[in-house]
Motif scaffolding. Structure first.
Motif: not given
Length: 419
Positions: A249, A253, A277-278
């Motif tokens: 993550y 990101d 956001a992811l």
């Protein structure tokens, strides 16, 4: 998983029932039954995958994430369910570490582009000499943008990655190490856990190209401990046009999005845009919805199979194929490990001595034998082997001993014609 040493007939499960689920394999070409030995290029698709995609187009055809109506809700639910499936399939820690792409090539390009702001002149990028072009060219483009330097990791005489040379190259403190899990051309296997651990010890990021591994090996990205792992749906019995970028993550990101617009934004004005956001931030535009749903069906299909017996079956079959080629005579094999404990995964590269690989491929095709001939999108590997190209026979879960025997019989006829 361990390799097998017995004959193909020793594996006890209903292999024909698995093969029967692939409609393309039931056809004949001319007077011959199709013998498909090109799975490393793309696998055939089971009926379950075809049906899942057809159902989406017939009943649930709508864009995802964007509408209040029931068709869109159903499509979104199916689409996002596959993200969770993939996360579980490769043991990702989080569902939002799974990014849908159009294939391995796009996945690697997204990482290479996304790292542009993080590299500077003379930073070192180590790349596996046996890598597919898709795991070479994006890094070259990154090097052009940043002034970084590409350094290949050499191979040993038997086409295995040279671990001693790798250790020496790590003293350069590379910023990125890009390797393949399994060579698409030779079927040779890299010890990715060891390679990643050594790369991390000097502070490098790591990307593993798993396109050839994902359908044959149990992949655990947390165990491998890589920063990025990429693969394609079409090589794991799913559709073309869909792939996966897995990333930690934190690393995902920090990537600069390669594509912008559409669903990847949070707010837009003419003065300022804020990305979402992811995973949305790296998934701009309308995705390959039917293909993602087909990928989910492929994963379900694989999870329902007797994976350990199939692994044994594949390994017995590849060893049988190697033995038959060696016994045929006048055949040169490439990338066969000298270490008896090592094994090739699902592919054998070969040439008839003194003959051009394309001639061999054309004559095999006249007998309905489908193999790949050429440089296999691995020209640096071919150069390291002093080859202009070679033939490759590759197998899948549907391949049986009769396929190998049909291929060997046809290759013998080609050899007698040419020699």
């Amino acid at each position: 998983m361990k390799p097998a040493s017995s004959t193909p007939s020793a594996v006890l499960f209903d292999h024909q029932a698995i093969r029967d689920q692939f409609p393309a394999l039931k056809q004949t070409i001319g007077d011959y039954p199709l013998c498909y030995l090109d799975t490393a290029a793309t696998s055939q698709k089971p009926q379950a995958v075809i049906d899942a995609m057809t159902e989406y187009y017939q009943l649930n055809n709508a864009n995802v994430h964007r509408a209040a109506h029931q068709l869109s809700a159903r499509a979104t639910q199916q689409y996002e369910a596959v993200r969770q499936q993939v996360a579980e399939f490769i043991n990702a820690q989080r569902q939002d570490e799974i990014i849908f792409t159009h294939g391995t090539t796009e996945s690697i390009n997204m990482v290479a582009y996304g790292l542009t702001s993080q590299l500077k002149p003379n930073d070192v990028i180590l790349v596996d000499t046996a890598a597919h072009h898709a795991n070479i060219v994006p890094w070259q483009e990154l090097a052009k943008r940043t002034g970084a330097v590409i350094t290949p990791i050499p191979l040993t005489a038997d086409a295995q990655l040279d671990m001693a040379a790798f250790d020496r190259l790590l003293t350069l403190k590379p910023k990125m190490v890009a390797i393949c899990h399994v060579s698409n051309a030779l079927g040779t296997v890299n010890c990715v856990e060891e390679l990643v651990a050594k790369a991390k010890a000097v502070g490098a990021l790591t990307l593993v190209d798993g396109a050839q591994a994902i359908a044959h090996l149990s992949v655990d990205v947390q165990k491998i401990d890589c920063d990025f792992y990429v693969f394609s749906g079409h090589k794991m019995y799913g559709p073309t046009g869909v792939g996966i970028l897995y990333g930690r993550y934190q690393q995902l990101d920090q990537l600069t999005p390669m594509l912008t617009g559409g669903e990847m934004i949070k707010t837009v004005s003419f003065a300022y845009t804020e990305y979402g956001a992811l995973p949305n931030r790296l998934e701009a535009g309308t995705p390959a919805i039917a293909e993602v749903i087909g990928l989910g069906a492929a994963i379900r299909f694989l999870q329902q199979l007797p994976r350990e017996p199939l692994w044994v079956h594949e390994q017995q079959l590849i060893q049988y194929l190697q033995q038959q080629l060696q016994q045929l005579g006048d055949i040169e094999l490439y990338g066969i490990a000298n270490d008896k404990n090592a094994t090739n995964i699902a592919a054998v590269a070969f040439n008839i001595k003194g003959e051009h690989h394309q001639d061999v491929g054309i004559l095999l095709d006249q007998q309905a034998i489908a193999v790949r001939c050429g440089h296999h999108c691995a020209m640096p590997l071919m150069a390291s082997l002093n080859l202009g190209g070679c033939c490759r026979a590759s197998i899948g879960i549907y391949t049986n001993k009769q396929d190998v025997d049909q291929f060997i019989h046809a290759l013998n006829a080609v050899k007698e014609l040419l020699l």
